[in-house]
Design a protein around this motif. Structure first.
Motif, PDB file in Angstrom:
ATOM      1  N   THR A   1       0.595  -1.185  -0.080  1.00  0.00           N
ATOM      2  CA  THR A   1      -0.206  -0.202  -0.047  1.00  0.00           C
ATOM      3  C   THR A   1       0.773   1.335  -0.180  1.00  0.00           C
ATOM      4  O   THR A   1       0.344   2.257  -0.659  1.00  0.00           O
ATOM      5  N   GLU A   2       1.700   1.210   0.648  1.00  0.00           N
ATOM      6  CA  GLU A   2       2.761   2.704   0.958  1.00  0.00           C
ATOM      7  C   GLU A   2       3.582   3.039  -0.467  1.00  0.00           C
ATOM      8  O   GLU A   2       3.642   4.021  -0.636  1.00  0.00           O
ATOM      9  N   GLU A   3       3.581   2.147  -1.373  1.00  0.00           N
ATOM     10  CA  GLU A   3       4.550   2.002  -2.446  1.00  0.00           C
ATOM     11  C   GLU A   3       3.152   2.023  -3.750  1.00  0.00           C
ATOM     12  O   GLU A   3       3.362   2.372  -4.876  1.00  0.00           O
ATOM     13  N   LYS A   4       1.890   1.772  -3.401  1.00  0.00           N
ATOM     14  CA  LYS A   4       0.914   1.509  -4.347  1.00  0.00           C
ATOM     15  C   LYS A   4       1.149   0.504  -5.503  1.00  0.00           C
ATOM     16  O   LYS A   4       1.128   0.977  -6.664  1.00  0.00           O
ATOM     17  N   LYS A   5       1.574  -0.488  -4.928  1.00  0.00           N
ATOM     18  CA  LYS A   5       2.071  -1.374  -5.855  1.00  0.00           C
ATOM     19  C   LYS A   5       1.454  -3.009  -5.637  1.00  0.00           C
ATOM     20  O   LYS A   5       1.094  -3.058  -4.678  1.00  0.00           O
ATOM     21  N   VAL A   6       1.121  -3.482  -6.765  1.00  0.00           N
ATOM     22  CA  VAL A   6       0.802  -4.804  -6.673  1.00  0.00           C
ATOM     23  C   VAL A   6       1.899  -5.871  -7.183  1.00  0.00           C
ATOM     24  O   VAL A   6       2.068  -5.581  -8.170  1.00  0.00           O
ATOM     25  N   ILE A   7       1.997  -7.092  -6.559  1.00  0.00           N
ATOM     26  CA  ILE A   7       2.817  -7.948  -7.118  1.00  0.00           C
ATOM     27  C   ILE A   7       2.031  -9.381  -7.225  1.00  0.00           C
ATOM     28  O   ILE A   7       1.296  -9.793  -6.146  1.00  0.00           O
ATOM     29  N   ILE A   8       1.964  -9.593  -8.253  1.00  0.00           N
ATOM     30  CA  ILE A   8       1.273 -11.034  -8.566  1.00  0.00           C
ATOM     31  C   ILE A   8       2.128 -12.148  -9.171  1.00  0.00           C
ATOM     32  O   ILE A   8       2.968 -11.978 -10.149  1.00  0.00           O
ATOM     33  N   LYS A   9       2.116 -13.349  -8.569  1.00  0.00           N
ATOM     34  CA  LYS A   9       2.947 -14.673  -8.944  1.00  0.00           C
ATOM     35  C   LYS A   9       1.893 -15.597  -9.669  1.00  0.00           C
ATOM     36  O   LYS A   9       0.806 -15.819  -8.942  1.00  0.00           O
ATOM     37  N   ILE A  10       2.139 -15.994 -10.666  1.00  0.00           N
ATOM     38  CA  ILE A  10       1.226 -17.279 -11.198  1.00  0.00           C
ATOM     39  C   ILE A  10       2.184 -18.087 -11.527  1.00  0.00           C
ATOM     40  O   ILE A  10       3.223 -18.302 -12.409  1.00  0.00           O
ATOM     41  N   ILE A  11       1.765 -19.339 -10.953  1.00  0.00           N
ATOM     42  CA  ILE A  11       2.771 -20.516 -11.028  1.00  0.00           C
ATOM     43  C   ILE A  11       1.759 -21.613 -11.607  1.00  0.00           C
ATOM     44  O   ILE A  11       0.938 -22.093 -11.159  1.00  0.00           O
ATOM     45  N   ASP A  12       2.490 -22.369 -12.365  1.00  0.00           N
ATOM     46  CA  ASP A  12       2.015 -23.551 -13.118  1.00  0.00           C
ATOM     47  C   ASP A  12       3.093 -24.742 -13.195  1.00  0.00           C
ATOM     48  O   ASP A  12       4.435 -24.525 -13.301  1.00  0.00           O
ATOM     49  N   HIS A  13       2.841 -25.825 -13.198  1.00  0.00           N
ATOM     50  CA  HIS A  13       3.822 -26.979 -13.583  1.00  0.00           C
ATOM     51  C   HIS A  13       3.600 -27.685 -15.218  1.00  0.00           C
ATOM     52  O   HIS A  13       4.017 -28.623 -15.534  1.00  0.00           O
ATOM     53  N   GLY A  14       3.336 -26.787 -15.915  1.00  0.00           N
ATOM     54  CA  GLY A  14       2.942 -27.198 -17.169  1.00  0.00           C
ATOM     55  C   GLY A  14       4.317 -26.921 -18.106  1.00  0.00           C
ATOM     56  O   GLY A  14       5.547 -26.755 -17.675  1.00  0.00           O
ATOM     57  N   VAL A  15       4.032 -26.890 -19.476  1.00  0.00           N
ATOM     58  CA  VAL A  15       5.182 -26.752 -20.538  1.00  0.00           C
ATOM     59  C   VAL A  15       5.850 -25.436 -20.209  1.00  0.00           C
ATOM     60  O   VAL A  15       5.388 -24.577 -19.729  1.00  0.00           O
ATOM     61  N   PRO A  16       7.429 -25.488 -20.381  1.00  0.00           N
ATOM     62  CA  PRO A  16       7.843 -24.122 -19.871  1.00  0.00           C
ATOM     63  C   PRO A  16       7.697 -23.220 -21.132  1.00  0.00           C
ATOM     64  O   PRO A  16       7.732 -23.353 -22.196  1.00  0.00           O
ATOM     65  N   PHE A  17       7.395 -21.945 -20.563  1.00  0.00           N
ATOM     66  CA  PHE A  17       6.923 -21.053 -21.347  1.00  0.00           C
ATOM     67  C   PHE A  17       7.397 -19.691 -20.806  1.00  0.00           C
ATOM     68  O   PHE A  17       6.706 -19.223 -19.660  1.00  0.00           O
ATOM     69  N   ASN A  18       8.133 -18.660 -21.555  1.00  0.00           N
ATOM     70  CA  ASN A  18       8.509 -17.584 -20.948  1.00  0.00           C
ATOM     71  C   ASN A  18       7.845 -16.503 -21.754  1.00  0.00           C
ATOM     72  O   ASN A  18       8.503 -16.043 -22.879  1.00  0.00           O
ATOM     73  N   PRO A  19       6.677 -15.787 -21.096  1.00  0.00           N
ATOM     74  CA  PRO A  19       6.112 -14.663 -22.043  1.00  0.00           C
ATOM     75  C   PRO A  19       6.992 -13.422 -22.312  1.00  0.00           C
ATOM     76  O   PRO A  19       6.826 -12.719 -23.077  1.00  0.00           O
ATOM     77  N   VAL A  20       7.870 -13.264 -21.071  1.00  0.00           N
ATOM     78  CA  VAL A  20       8.902 -12.119 -21.163  1.00  0.00           C
ATOM     79  C   VAL A  20       9.550 -12.150 -22.379  1.00  0.00           C
ATOM     80  O   VAL A  20       9.735 -10.918 -23.077  1.00  0.00           O
ATOM     81  N   GLU A  21      10.031 -13.281 -22.830  1.00  0.00           N
ATOM     82  CA  GLU A  21      10.972 -13.339 -24.053  1.00  0.00           C
ATOM     83  C   GLU A  21      10.258 -13.746 -25.519  1.00  0.00           C
ATOM     84  O   GLU A  21      10.827 -13.773 -26.567  1.00  0.00           O
ATOM     85  N   TYR A  22       8.662 -13.583 -25.290  1.00  0.00           N
ATOM     86  CA  TYR A  22       7.823 -13.763 -26.570  1.00  0.00           C
ATOM     87  C   TYR A  22       8.129 -12.938 -27.465  1.00  0.00           C
ATOM     88  O   TYR A  22       8.121 -11.551 -26.963  1.00  0.00           O
ATOM     89  N   LYS A  23       8.368 -13.097 -28.740  1.00  0.00           N
ATOM     90  CA  LYS A  23       8.714 -11.928 -29.800  1.00  0.00           C
ATOM     91  C   LYS A  23       7.573 -11.124 -29.837  1.00  0.00           C
ATOM     92  O   LYS A  23       6.242 -11.467 -29.855  1.00  0.00           O
TER      93      LYS A  23
END
Length: 137
Positions: A69-91
């Protein structure tokens, strides 16, 4: 930190999204517009997990959120055990190409990455861990 773990199915998508949006809204730091953006990002990432992460069986997805709240920030973690996939490096899709010339997919991930302030991916112990940070205005 609040968390929820559910089967990664389309039937559970609304429940997952409500968990995050209602949880963040409880802290009364988010505008309606920022909640809509947060929901859109989560919907895109969760839909990708539901559609592609478990090709042979239904797996689970775990969602954890933290509101600073003091930084007005939300941190969300989404975790799965599926096929490896990195959306950050998705073209990035070629937005200047005509619709007929564009590759299918990728636009939702591109939009999600532009909405959030930070997106990090790790593959830890056979699980995908996506961390999303959004400053609430």
């Amino acid at each position: 930190m609040p968390s929820i773990k559910l089967p990664a199915t389309i039937e559970n998508l609304d429940r997952m999204l409500e968990f995050v949006v209602n949880g963040v809204n409880h802290f009364e730091i988010a505008t309606e517009n920022s909640l809509k953006k947060l929901r859109l990002v989560c919907e895109e990432m969760l839909t990708n997990i539901i559609d592609y992460s478990y090709p042979k069986q239904t797996g689970e997805v775990k969602i954890i959120y933290k509101v600073v709240t003091e930084e007005k920030k939300v941190i969300i973690k989404i975790i799965d055990h599926g096929v490896p996939f990195n959306p950050v490096e998705y073209k990035k899709p070629n937005l200047s190409a005509s619709i007929e010339e564009r590759d299918i997919g990728g636009l939702g991930i591109h939009i999600a990455k532009r909405i959030v302030d930070q997106m990090k991916y790790q593959r830890n112990e056979e699980q995908n861990v996506l961390t999303i940070v959004k400053f609430i205005n």
